[in-house]
Enzyme design. Sequence first.
Site, PDB file in Angstrom:
ATOM      1  N   ASP A  82       3.019   0.060   1.093  1.00  0.00           N
ATOM      2  CA  ASP A  82       3.513   1.237   0.403  1.00  0.00           C
ATOM      3  C   ASP A  82       2.558   1.509  -0.765  1.00  0.00           C
ATOM      4  OD1 ASP A  82       5.376   3.180  -0.698  1.00  0.00           O
ATOM      5  OD2 ASP A  82       6.002   1.625  -2.098  1.00  0.00           O
ATOM      6  N   ASP A  84       3.361   3.994  -3.922  1.00  0.00           N
ATOM      7  CA  ASP A  84       3.992   4.199  -5.226  1.00  0.00           C
ATOM      8  C   ASP A  84       4.792   2.979  -5.664  1.00  0.00           C
ATOM      9  OD1 ASP A  84       3.542   7.231  -5.867  1.00  0.00           O
ATOM     10  OD2 ASP A  84       4.093   7.154  -3.750  1.00  0.00           O
TER      11      ASP A  84
END
Length: 295
Positions: A82, A84
Amino acid sequence: MFIATLLCNPANPVLDPALPDSLRNAWGGGAVTWLAPGIAAEFPLAEMPGNRWDVWADLQDSGVDLVVQPQEGRRKKMLLADMDSTMIQQECIDELAEEAGVGSRVKEITARAMNGELDFEGALIERVGLLKDLPETVIAKVLKERITLMPGGAQLLATMKSAGAYAALVSGGFTAFTAQVAAKLGFDENRANTLLVQDGKLTGEAARPILGREAKVEALEQITARLGISEADVMAVGDGANDLGMLKRAGAGVALHAKPSVAAECDIRINHGDLTALLYIQGYARDEFKDASKG
Protein backbone atom coordinates in the site's frame (compact mmCIF):
# COMPACT_ATOMS: atom_id res chain seq x y z
CA MET A 1 9.54 -24.96 13.15
CA PHE A 2 8.66 -21.40 13.99
CA ILE A 3 10.69 -18.21 14.40
CA ALA A 4 10.02 -15.57 17.05
CA THR A 5 11.29 -12.11 16.15
CA LEU A 6 11.51 -9.22 18.60
CA LEU A 7 12.08 -5.75 17.19
CA CYS A 8 11.62 -2.06 17.91
CA ASN A 9 11.93 1.34 16.26
CA PRO A 10 15.53 1.65 14.97
CA ALA A 11 15.43 5.32 15.99
CA ASN A 12 14.78 4.19 19.57
CA PRO A 13 16.77 0.96 20.12
CA VAL A 14 15.21 -0.25 23.36
CA LEU A 15 15.52 -4.02 22.89
CA ASP A 16 17.33 -5.23 26.01
CA PRO A 17 19.40 -8.42 25.53
CA ALA A 18 17.71 -9.92 28.58
CA LEU A 19 14.31 -9.84 26.88
CA PRO A 20 14.85 -12.35 24.05
CA ASP A 21 16.84 -14.56 26.42
CA SER A 22 14.03 -14.68 28.99
CA LEU A 23 11.36 -15.24 26.36
CA ARG A 24 13.39 -18.01 24.72
CA ASN A 25 13.76 -19.72 28.10
CA ALA A 26 10.03 -19.39 28.85
CA TRP A 27 9.07 -20.85 25.48
CA GLY A 28 11.81 -23.48 25.26
CA GLY A 29 13.30 -21.91 22.16
CA GLY A 30 16.69 -22.26 20.53
CA ALA A 31 19.67 -19.90 20.52
CA VAL A 32 19.06 -16.18 20.09
CA THR A 33 20.44 -14.53 16.95
CA TRP A 34 20.87 -10.75 16.96
CA LEU A 35 19.93 -9.20 13.62
CA ALA A 36 20.76 -5.68 14.84
CA PRO A 37 22.04 -4.82 18.33
CA GLY A 38 19.35 -3.17 20.42
CA ILE A 39 16.87 -3.34 17.53
CA ALA A 40 16.06 -6.89 16.39
CA ALA A 41 16.67 -10.46 17.56
CA GLU A 42 15.17 -13.86 16.76
CA PHE A 43 15.12 -17.45 17.99
CA PRO A 44 13.59 -20.72 16.72
CA LEU A 45 10.68 -22.52 18.34
CA ALA A 46 9.30 -26.03 17.91
CA GLU A 47 5.66 -24.91 18.16
CA MET A 48 3.48 -21.81 18.26
CA PRO A 49 3.24 -20.53 21.88
CA GLY A 50 -0.28 -20.57 23.28
CA ASN A 51 0.21 -17.22 25.02
CA ARG A 52 1.68 -15.41 22.01
CA TRP A 53 -0.85 -12.57 22.00
CA ASP A 54 -0.67 -12.06 25.77
CA VAL A 55 3.11 -11.64 25.50
CA TRP A 56 2.68 -9.42 22.42
CA ALA A 57 0.34 -7.14 24.37
CA ASP A 58 2.74 -6.91 27.31
CA LEU A 59 5.65 -6.02 25.04
CA GLN A 60 3.72 -3.23 23.32
CA ASP A 61 4.06 -1.12 26.45
CA SER A 62 7.85 -1.46 26.16
CA GLY A 63 7.95 -0.30 22.55
CA VAL A 64 8.72 -3.81 21.28
CA ASP A 65 6.96 -5.73 18.51
CA LEU A 66 6.75 -9.54 18.53
CA VAL A 67 6.19 -11.69 15.44
CA VAL A 68 5.94 -15.50 15.53
CA GLN A 69 5.69 -17.22 12.15
CA PRO A 70 6.63 -20.45 10.39
CA GLN A 71 10.33 -20.59 9.63
CA GLU A 72 9.95 -22.23 6.22
CA GLY A 73 9.45 -19.86 3.33
CA ARG A 74 9.58 -16.65 5.34
CA ARG A 75 11.96 -14.93 2.89
CA LYS A 76 9.58 -13.72 0.19
CA LYS A 77 9.84 -13.36 -3.59
CA MET A 78 7.46 -10.43 -3.93
CA LEU A 79 6.49 -7.28 -2.04
CA LEU A 80 2.95 -5.94 -2.49
CA ALA A 81 2.65 -2.58 -0.74
CA ASP A 82 0.00 0.00 0.00
CA MET A 83 1.21 3.60 -0.39
CA ASP A 84 -0.61 6.07 1.88
CA SER A 85 0.49 5.82 5.53
CA THR A 86 2.59 2.78 4.52
CA MET A 87 5.31 3.67 2.00
CA ILE A 88 4.72 7.38 2.67
CA GLN A 89 3.83 9.01 5.97
CA GLN A 90 0.76 10.85 4.69
CA GLU A 91 -2.63 10.28 3.02
CA CYS A 92 -2.31 12.04 -0.34
CA ILE A 93 -5.97 12.95 -0.60
CA ASP A 94 -5.83 14.60 2.83
CA GLU A 95 -2.87 16.72 1.75
CA LEU A 96 -4.65 17.78 -1.45
CA ALA A 97 -7.69 18.64 0.64
CA GLU A 98 -5.60 20.89 2.88
CA GLU A 99 -4.58 22.84 -0.20
CA ALA A 100 -8.22 23.00 -1.29
CA GLY A 101 -9.36 24.31 2.09
CA VAL A 102 -11.44 21.23 2.96
CA GLY A 103 -8.80 19.40 4.98
CA SER A 104 -10.72 18.66 8.18
CA ARG A 105 -13.78 17.33 6.35
CA VAL A 106 -11.77 15.06 4.08
CA LYS A 107 -9.52 13.79 6.90
CA GLU A 108 -12.58 12.69 8.87
CA ILE A 109 -13.92 10.71 5.90
CA THR A 110 -10.47 9.18 5.25
CA ALA A 111 -10.09 8.04 8.85
CA ARG A 112 -13.51 6.40 8.86
CA ALA A 113 -12.90 4.70 5.51
CA MET A 114 -9.51 3.34 6.56
CA ASN A 115 -11.05 2.01 9.76
CA GLY A 116 -13.66 0.14 7.72
CA GLU A 117 -16.60 2.28 8.86
CA LEU A 118 -17.41 3.54 5.36
CA ASP A 119 -17.56 1.95 1.92
CA PHE A 120 -14.18 2.72 0.34
CA GLU A 121 -15.45 3.52 -3.15
CA GLY A 122 -18.20 5.81 -1.93
CA ALA A 123 -15.84 7.58 0.44
CA LEU A 124 -13.28 8.11 -2.33
CA ILE A 125 -15.87 9.51 -4.73
CA GLU A 126 -17.13 11.90 -2.04
CA ARG A 127 -13.64 13.12 -1.16
CA VAL A 128 -12.53 13.58 -4.78
CA GLY A 129 -15.69 15.59 -5.37
CA LEU A 130 -14.55 18.05 -2.72
CA LEU A 131 -11.37 18.68 -4.74
CA LYS A 132 -13.24 19.98 -7.78
CA ASP A 133 -11.56 22.98 -9.49
CA LEU A 134 -8.28 22.53 -7.59
CA PRO A 135 -5.46 23.47 -10.02
CA GLU A 136 -3.59 20.41 -11.31
CA THR A 137 -0.31 22.15 -10.41
CA VAL A 138 -1.16 21.64 -6.73
CA ILE A 139 -0.30 17.94 -7.11
CA ALA A 140 3.37 18.74 -7.78
CA LYS A 141 3.34 21.22 -4.89
CA VAL A 142 1.96 18.62 -2.50
CA LEU A 143 4.49 16.03 -3.68
CA LYS A 144 7.34 18.44 -3.10
CA GLU A 145 6.25 20.07 0.15
CA ARG A 146 3.97 17.65 1.99
CA ILE A 147 4.91 14.06 1.10
CA THR A 148 7.65 12.22 3.00
CA LEU A 149 8.74 8.60 2.67
CA MET A 150 8.19 6.17 5.52
CA PRO A 151 11.53 5.37 7.23
CA GLY A 152 13.08 2.10 6.07
CA GLY A 153 11.33 1.98 2.71
CA ALA A 154 14.44 2.52 0.62
CA GLN A 155 16.30 -0.28 2.46
CA LEU A 156 13.28 -2.60 2.18
CA LEU A 157 13.00 -2.18 -1.58
CA ALA A 158 16.73 -2.26 -2.31
CA THR A 159 17.33 -5.34 -0.14
CA MET A 160 14.42 -7.42 -1.40
CA LYS A 161 15.10 -6.50 -5.02
CA SER A 162 18.78 -7.35 -4.68
CA ALA A 163 17.64 -10.81 -3.56
CA GLY A 164 15.55 -11.12 -6.72
CA ALA A 165 12.13 -10.10 -5.39
CA TYR A 166 9.50 -8.24 -7.42
CA ALA A 167 7.88 -5.11 -5.96
CA ALA A 168 4.43 -3.71 -6.72
CA LEU A 169 2.83 -0.58 -5.26
CA VAL A 170 -0.98 -0.83 -5.13
CA SER A 171 -2.92 2.13 -3.82
CA GLY A 172 -6.45 3.38 -3.44
CA GLY A 173 -4.83 6.78 -3.94
CA PHE A 174 -3.76 8.33 -7.21
CA THR A 175 -1.37 7.55 -10.05
CA ALA A 176 0.03 11.10 -9.92
CA PHE A 177 1.52 10.12 -6.55
CA THR A 178 2.20 6.38 -6.98
CA ALA A 179 4.23 7.01 -10.16
CA GLN A 180 6.58 9.34 -8.28
CA VAL A 181 6.86 7.20 -5.15
CA ALA A 182 7.36 4.00 -7.17
CA ALA A 183 10.10 5.59 -9.25
CA LYS A 184 11.88 7.00 -6.22
CA LEU A 185 11.87 3.74 -4.26
CA GLY A 186 12.36 1.33 -7.17
CA PHE A 187 9.01 -0.46 -7.43
CA ASP A 188 8.62 -2.55 -10.57
CA GLU A 189 5.04 -1.41 -11.14
CA ASN A 190 2.31 0.68 -9.57
CA ARG A 191 -1.48 0.68 -9.68
CA ALA A 192 -3.82 3.39 -8.40
CA ASN A 193 -6.77 5.60 -9.28
CA THR A 194 -6.54 8.40 -11.83
CA LEU A 195 -7.69 11.94 -11.02
CA LEU A 196 -9.46 13.45 -14.02
CA VAL A 197 -8.29 16.87 -15.18
CA GLN A 198 -9.86 19.37 -17.57
CA ASP A 199 -8.51 22.81 -18.49
CA GLY A 200 -5.76 22.47 -15.90
CA LYS A 201 -8.12 21.79 -12.99
CA LEU A 202 -9.38 18.69 -11.20
CA THR A 203 -12.89 17.81 -12.34
CA GLY A 204 -13.90 16.32 -8.99
CA GLU A 205 -14.04 12.87 -10.54
CA ALA A 206 -11.76 9.81 -10.60
CA ALA A 207 -11.59 7.48 -13.58
CA ARG A 208 -13.69 4.33 -13.29
CA PRO A 209 -13.45 1.64 -12.14
CA ILE A 210 -12.34 2.76 -8.69
CA LEU A 211 -9.35 0.79 -7.42
CA GLY A 212 -10.15 -0.40 -3.89
CA ARG A 213 -9.94 -3.54 -1.78
CA GLU A 214 -10.83 -6.02 -4.53
CA ALA A 215 -8.42 -4.43 -7.00
CA LYS A 216 -5.58 -5.01 -4.56
CA VAL A 217 -6.52 -8.69 -4.34
CA GLU A 218 -6.69 -8.82 -8.13
CA ALA A 219 -3.19 -7.34 -8.31
CA LEU A 220 -1.97 -10.11 -6.00
CA GLU A 221 -3.60 -12.76 -8.18
CA GLN A 222 -2.52 -11.30 -11.51
CA ILE A 223 1.08 -10.52 -10.64
CA THR A 224 1.80 -13.85 -8.92
CA ALA A 225 0.31 -15.69 -11.90
CA ARG A 226 2.43 -13.65 -14.30
CA LEU A 227 5.59 -14.26 -12.29
CA GLY A 228 4.84 -17.94 -11.79
CA ILE A 229 5.01 -17.74 -8.01
CA SER A 230 2.46 -18.61 -5.34
CA GLU A 231 0.58 -16.23 -3.06
CA ALA A 232 2.56 -17.79 -0.21
CA ASP A 233 5.68 -16.20 -1.78
CA VAL A 234 4.26 -12.70 -1.22
CA MET A 235 4.73 -10.24 1.61
CA ALA A 236 1.93 -7.67 1.62
CA VAL A 237 1.94 -4.54 3.79
CA GLY A 238 -0.75 -1.99 4.55
CA ASP A 239 -2.61 -0.13 7.26
CA GLY A 240 -6.24 0.31 6.21
CA ALA A 241 -9.42 -1.72 5.87
CA ASN A 242 -9.08 -1.74 2.08
CA ASP A 243 -5.77 -3.62 2.52
CA LEU A 244 -7.27 -6.53 4.46
CA GLY A 245 -8.06 -8.61 1.39
CA MET A 246 -4.46 -8.71 0.19
CA LEU A 247 -3.06 -8.94 3.73
CA LYS A 248 -5.08 -12.08 4.41
CA ARG A 249 -4.26 -13.71 1.07
CA ALA A 250 -0.50 -13.09 1.04
CA GLY A 251 1.91 -15.55 2.61
CA ALA A 252 2.89 -12.80 5.05
CA GLY A 253 0.38 -9.99 5.62
CA VAL A 254 1.91 -7.15 7.64
CA ALA A 255 -0.32 -4.62 9.39
CA LEU A 256 2.08 -1.66 9.67
CA HIS A 257 1.07 1.04 12.16
CA ALA A 258 -2.43 -0.07 11.22
CA LYS A 259 -5.86 0.94 12.42
CA PRO A 260 -6.71 -1.27 15.46
CA SER A 261 -9.60 -2.94 13.65
CA VAL A 262 -7.23 -3.87 10.82
CA ALA A 263 -4.36 -5.06 13.02
CA ALA A 264 -6.75 -7.28 14.97
CA GLU A 265 -7.31 -9.38 11.83
CA CYS A 266 -3.61 -9.85 11.01
CA ASP A 267 -1.02 -12.22 12.48
CA ILE A 268 1.88 -9.85 11.81
CA ARG A 269 1.44 -6.50 13.53
CA ILE A 270 4.19 -3.89 13.49
CA ASN A 271 3.33 -0.90 15.67
CA HIS A 272 6.80 0.32 16.67
CA GLY A 273 9.27 -0.72 13.97
CA ASP A 274 9.63 1.04 10.62
CA LEU A 275 9.63 -0.61 7.19
CA THR A 276 12.94 -2.37 7.94
CA ALA A 277 10.85 -4.57 10.26
CA LEU A 278 9.73 -6.36 7.09
CA LEU A 279 13.35 -7.30 6.47
CA TYR A 280 14.02 -8.44 10.03
CA ILE A 281 11.01 -10.76 10.05
CA GLN A 282 12.35 -12.34 6.85
CA GLY A 283 15.62 -13.04 8.68
CA TYR A 284 17.77 -10.33 7.12
CA ALA A 285 20.43 -8.95 9.46
CA ARG A 286 21.19 -5.23 9.44
CA ASP A 287 24.54 -5.76 7.73
CA GLU A 288 22.69 -7.46 4.83
CA PHE A 289 20.57 -4.39 4.10
CA LYS A 290 21.09 -2.54 0.85
CA ASP A 291 20.77 1.22 1.25
CA ALA A 292 20.86 2.44 -2.33
CA SER A 293 17.59 4.03 -3.46
CA LYS A 294 16.68 5.65 -6.73
CA GLY A 295 16.15 9.37 -7.01
